[in-house]
Design a protein around this motif. Structure first.
Motif, PDB file in Angstrom:
ATOM      1  N   THR A  46      40.940  39.262  46.911  1.00 61.68           N
ATOM      2  CA  THR A  46      40.193  40.096  46.426  1.00 61.68           C
ATOM      3  C   THR A  46      39.893  40.290  48.743  1.00 61.68           C
ATOM      4  N   SER A  64      43.403  40.334  41.608  1.00 60.25           N
ATOM      5  CA  SER A  64      41.516  39.687  41.937  1.00 60.25           C
ATOM      6  C   SER A  64      40.942  41.078  42.306  1.00 60.25           C
ATOM      7  N   GLY A  65      39.426  41.199  42.431  1.00 56.71           N
ATOM      8  CA  GLY A  65      38.522  42.402  42.812  1.00 56.71           C
ATOM      9  C   GLY A  65      37.551  42.589  41.989  1.00 56.71           C
ATOM     10  N   ALA A  66      37.716  42.356  40.930  1.00 54.36           N
ATOM     11  CA  ALA A  66      36.912  42.844  40.135  1.00 54.36           C
ATOM     12  C   ALA A  66      35.055  42.801  40.444  1.00 54.36           C
ATOM     13  N   ILE A  67      34.918  41.544  40.930  1.00 51.02           N
ATOM     14  CA  ILE A  67      33.685  41.262  41.092  1.00 51.02           C
ATOM     15  C   ILE A  67      33.074  42.222  42.028  1.00 51.02           C
ATOM     16  N   ASN A 115      44.119  40.879  35.719  1.00 51.42           N
ATOM     17  CA  ASN A 115      43.127  40.318  35.351  1.00 51.42           C
ATOM     18  C   ASN A 115      42.444  39.287  35.005  1.00 51.42           C
ATOM     19  N   GLU A 116      42.066  37.926  35.324  1.00 50.03           N
ATOM     20  CA  GLU A 116      41.375  37.193  33.911  1.00 50.03           C
ATOM     21  C   GLU A 116      40.205  37.593  33.156  1.00 50.03           C
ATOM     22  N   ASP A 165      37.340  38.280  33.383  1.00 51.55           N
ATOM     23  CA  ASP A 165      35.571  37.828  33.789  1.00 51.55           C
ATOM     24  C   ASP A 165      34.593  37.482  32.942  1.00 51.55           C
ATOM     25  N   ASP A 167      41.340  30.485  38.432  1.00 51.37           N
ATOM     26  CA  ASP A 167      41.673  31.392  39.559  1.00 51.37           C
ATOM     27  C   ASP A 167      42.848  32.579  39.779  1.00 51.37           C
ATOM     28  N   ASN A 168      42.587  33.628  40.039  1.00 48.85           N
ATOM     29  CA  ASN A 168      44.270  34.432  40.095  1.00 48.85           C
ATOM     30  C   ASN A 168      45.582  33.462  40.371  1.00 48.85           C
ATOM     31  N   LYS A 221      38.974  33.011  46.824  1.00 53.28           N
ATOM     32  CA  LYS A 221      38.117  31.903  45.516  1.00 53.28           C
ATOM     33  C   LYS A 221      38.684  31.229  45.971  1.00 53.28           C
TER      34      LYS A 221
HETATM   35  N1  GLU Z   1      38.878  37.385  38.614  1.00 56.28           N
HETATM   36  C1  GLU Z   1      38.692  37.807  39.880  1.00 56.28           C
HETATM   37  C2  GLU Z   1      37.466  38.788  39.948  1.00 56.28           C
HETATM   38  O1  GLU Z   1      38.655  39.919  39.679  1.00 56.28           O
HETATM   39  C3  GLU Z   1      38.506  37.490  41.140  1.00 56.28           C
HETATM   40  C4  GLU Z   1      39.131  35.301  40.492  1.00 56.28           C
HETATM   41  C5  GLU Z   1      40.395  34.877  42.402  1.00 56.28           C
HETATM   42  O2  GLU Z   1      40.486  35.827  43.074  1.00 56.28           O
HETATM   43  O3  GLU Z   1      41.080  34.190  41.295  1.00 56.28           O
HETATM   44  O4  GLU Z   1      36.966  38.764  40.436  1.00 56.28           O
END
Ligand code: GLU
Length: 270
Positions: free
Chosen positions: A16, A53-56, A137-138, A140, A159-160, A222
């Protein structure tokens, strides 16, 4: 080393902190550069898998929230919204460079069940055969619950950094590149100590190295060094090389692939 690795297959992970500015807003330049460099590297003959990452954070932007929500259900809602935006941006920027992307969202259970794991490997292979860049991505909105509740137990993700090592192993990649908000692993915190020295190559993760990994990085990332080190260790045991380098210079990937010294290299056991 437990299986044949595919020499031209690489996994790249961005966090992120690379994809957003300190203000929390989207960093379009990073998205553009990432799409350009990865598309170019694919044109050079590499099979590239991106873990992003970056979804949230993007969900938070879209909702005009001034900080990440504390409540789990709102965080998961932000991830659901932000994941669309994330893929929209990747779709758009990769298309500029002639590439198609595909989304894969994973939960830890997915790689623990052999039938699902097998299908996943087939999906990755098919996407790569079709010249598509898989973006992972995970999941989430589904799996974050366990992480937030601290019930990870023996679960793999959270965590990613860990997720990207799992993906590298799943896809038999030769190399994982972790783009971070710092040059690599230093012997002490370079933000606190001007004389901190960068480790260029690590063949064994000793106690000194674990100690050097310290705490988390910027407040938008993260994982921090601890999870990067764990990811590197998982990879080393499987013969996969891992490089930690600075996400402010995504074009470092060219030097990495040319075998030039960049960031910190954790050498996979051969
Ligand atoms: N999967 C989370 C997201 O996309 C981030 C997890 C991470 O940064 O490790 O916001």
């Amino acid at each position: 080393m437990n299986k044949e690795l595919i020499d031209n297959r690489i996994v790249v992970k961005v966090g992120t902190s690379t994809l957003t500015h300190d203000s929390g807003e989207v960093n379009y330049q990073s998205f553009d550069k990432l799409a350009r460099v990865l598309s170019d590297v694919a044109n050079m003959g590499y099979e590239v898998i991106l873990v992003s990452s970056g979804a949230i954070a993007l969900g938070r932007c879209k909702l005009h929230l001034d900080k990440t929500p504390d409540q789990l259900r709102l965080k998961q809602a932000a991830a659901a919204i932000g994941q669309c935006e994330l893929m929209h941006l990747y779709d758009k920027f990769f298309a500029e460079y002639g590439k198609t992307v595909g989304q894969i969202l994973l939960a830890s259970e997915d790689v623990e069940r052999p039938d699902i794991k097998n299908n996943l490997v087939n999906t990755f292979n098919s996407l790569l055969e079709l010249g598509v860049v898989p973006i992972v991505n995970e999941n989430d909105s589904v799996s974050y619950a366990e992480i937030e509740a601290g019930n990870c137990g023996n679960k793999l993700f959270g965590d990613n950094d860990t997720l990207s090592a799992v993906v590298a192993n799943l896809c038999s990649a030769r190399l994982l590149v972790l783009f971070s908000d710092i040059e690599g692993l230093f012997d002490s915190d370079p933000r606190a100590n001007e004389g901190a020295r960068l480790y260029h190559e690590i063949k064994d993760i000793t106690e000194d190295i674990c100690r050097a990994a310290g705490g988390v990085g910027s407040d938008r990332s993260k994982g921090g060094m601890v999870t990067k080190l764990a990811a590197a260790k998982m990879n080393m045991d499987r013969g996969i090389d891992t490089i930690i380098t600075n996400g402010q210079r995504l074009e470092n990937l060219y030097d990495v692939l040319a075998g030039k010294p960049v960031g910190t290299l954790f050498v996979g056991k051969r």
